[in-house]
Enzyme design. Structure first.
Site, PDB file in Angstrom:
ATOM      1  N   TYR A  89      81.287 -28.160  30.185  1.00 16.56           N
ATOM      2  CA  TYR A  89      81.881 -29.369  30.774  1.00 16.56           C
ATOM      3  C   TYR A  89      83.195 -29.022  31.485  1.00 16.56           C
ATOM      4  O   TYR A  89      83.388 -29.337  32.671  1.00 16.56           O
ATOM      5  CB  TYR A  89      82.113 -30.417  29.683  1.00 16.56           C
ATOM      6  CG  TYR A  89      82.971 -31.568  30.135  1.00 16.56           C
ATOM      7  CD1 TYR A  89      82.540 -32.420  31.155  1.00 16.56           C
ATOM      8  CD2 TYR A  89      84.218 -31.802  29.559  1.00 16.56           C
ATOM      9  CE1 TYR A  89      83.344 -33.478  31.587  1.00 16.56           C
ATOM     10  CE2 TYR A  89      85.011 -32.854  29.978  1.00 16.56           C
ATOM     11  CZ  TYR A  89      84.570 -33.682  30.992  1.00 16.56           C
ATOM     12  OH  TYR A  89      85.368 -34.711  31.413  1.00 16.56           O
TER      13      TYR A  89
ATOM     14  N   THR B 126      89.963 -32.849  33.971  1.00 18.08           N
ATOM     15  CA  THR B 126      90.054 -33.019  32.517  1.00 18.08           C
ATOM     16  C   THR B 126      90.949 -31.972  31.883  1.00 18.08           C
ATOM     17  O   THR B 126      91.030 -30.824  32.376  1.00 18.08           O
ATOM     18  CB  THR B 126      88.645 -32.921  31.894  1.00 18.08           C
ATOM     19  OG1 THR B 126      88.774 -32.856  30.469  1.00 18.08           O
ATOM     20  CG2 THR B 126      87.916 -31.664  32.339  1.00 18.08           C
TER      21      THR B 126
END
Ligand code: UD1
Length: 331
Positions: free
Chosen positions: A143, A119
């Site tokens: 995250y 990501t």
């Protein structure tokens, strides 16, 4: 020679299911492992689905063996940034520790190819809002850290074993299958394009614009929105690259230019045929003003060539999915 089977973890989720459909259309043999915590069994269409956890070593071992798996594509993860802040150990468990188990089983089984869903969150807030693969990683939430730690495990495992990997760092993934078979079903979605489509479909009253005082041309946040079908093609290209003997590499996945929140709202309004209701609101905590990919490397290395770099196509396909007949689980 018959190509090996591809194990797709998280293949019943939004991005994974689009990749499964794409691979199957290309004639690949696929098996999906998904615990259905956020995915839906119908999203895999007619691909074989094993319901279970990536962190279940015995189950992973059996699948790798029984299905003659040669490549793993690893999507299974939790992906909600605010949830990762309030429940970090869930992210380090589900994303990092479970990935370690998967990698250990891959090592035991002699798997040589892995494509990993990473990501842009690994960059945090890069200077100038643009990030290349050389930009220092500096995640600002658990995250992003949980994904970066998996990248590190992959790097170190690849250095000590025959496994080679492609880590794809996604920017803002949006849009749905152009044939309307699958889409994004996340309940209580927070992603801008999904929320805008829900407003246009009459499922939400309005869209909140979080922040109108950013140092951007129209004051709203700018992101690099990439159509999920182009992202699926990037995975197919990564598979071909690894099968041809390509070395481990990390690649940004974006188009290299950004759109503001207002531009996304305008595109969804065009798709809808009339303006969608919006309300201006304060900035959302933790949002960088601009996040756009430097993305020449993926074109050079994989020969990836996006076909759907068009915000109107993204908006129309997302809205078509929201308006489809027989909406059941998507509300
Ligand atoms: C997403 C990803 C993140 C990734 C990042 C890359 C998820 C959950 N998040 O986050 O992992 O690192 O892309 O750029 O997959 N906005 C509104 N109103 C809304 C929703 C959003 O104004 O109702 C704005 C946000 O403030 C932001 C932009 O729209 O400026 C995009 O937000 P969002 O779609 O939530 O994605 P990211 O936060 O960028």
């Amino acid at each position: 020679m018959q190509p090996d089977t591809v194990l797709v973890t998280g293949g019943a989720g939004y991005i994974g299911s689009h990749v499964v459909a794409h691979l199957r259309e290309a004639g690949e043999r696929v098996v999906v492992l998904d615990n259905l915590s956020t995915g839906f069994p119908e999203a895999v269409l007619d691909a074989p689905l094993v319901v279970g956890d990536v962190g279940d070593a015995g189950l992973v071992r059996r699948i790798l063996k029984d299905h003659d798996v040669g490549t793993v594509m690893h999507f299974a993860a939790r992906t909600i940034v605010p949830e990762s802040v309030s429940d970090p150990l869930r992210y380090y468990g589900n994303n990092t520790a479970a990935s370690r188990t998967l990698l250990e089983e891959c090592q035991h089984a002699g798997i040589r190819r892995l494509v990993f869903s990473s990501t842009a969150a690994v960059y945090g807030v890069p200077d100038g809002g643009r990030a290349s693969e050389e930009t220092p990683t500096s995640p600002i939430n658990p995250y992003g850290s949980s994904k970066l730690m998996t990248e590190w495990m992959l790097r170190d495992l690849a250095a000590s074993s025959p496994l080679q990997y492609v880590a794809l760092r996604y920017f803002n993934v949006a849009g749905c299958d152009l044939r309307g078979r699958i889409g994004q079903c996340t309940p209580n979605a927070t992603l801008l394009v999904k929320v805008a489509a829900e407003v246009a479909a009459g499922r939400r009253a309005q869209l909140m614009i979080y922040g109108t005082d950013y140092p951007t041309p129209d004051g709203t946040g700018v992101r690099d929105y990439i159509h999920v079908e182009d992202l699926a093609q990037a995975h197919a290209d990564a598979l071909a690259y690894l099968r041809a003997g390509g070395q481990s590499i990390t690649l940004n996945c974006g188009y290299g230019h950004g759109y503001s929140v207002r531009e996304v709202v305008d595109a969804m309004s065009r798709a809808h045929g009339r303006p969608i209701p919006v309300q201006e609101a304060p900035r959302r905590a933790g949002d960088p003003p601009v996040l756009v990919a430097e993305c020449q490397r993926i074109r050079d290395v994989l020969g990836w060539s996006p076909r759907l770099d068009d915000l109107d196509v993204i908006a129309r396909s997302s809205l078509a999915w929201e308006l489809r007949d027989g909406v059941s689980h998507a509300a």
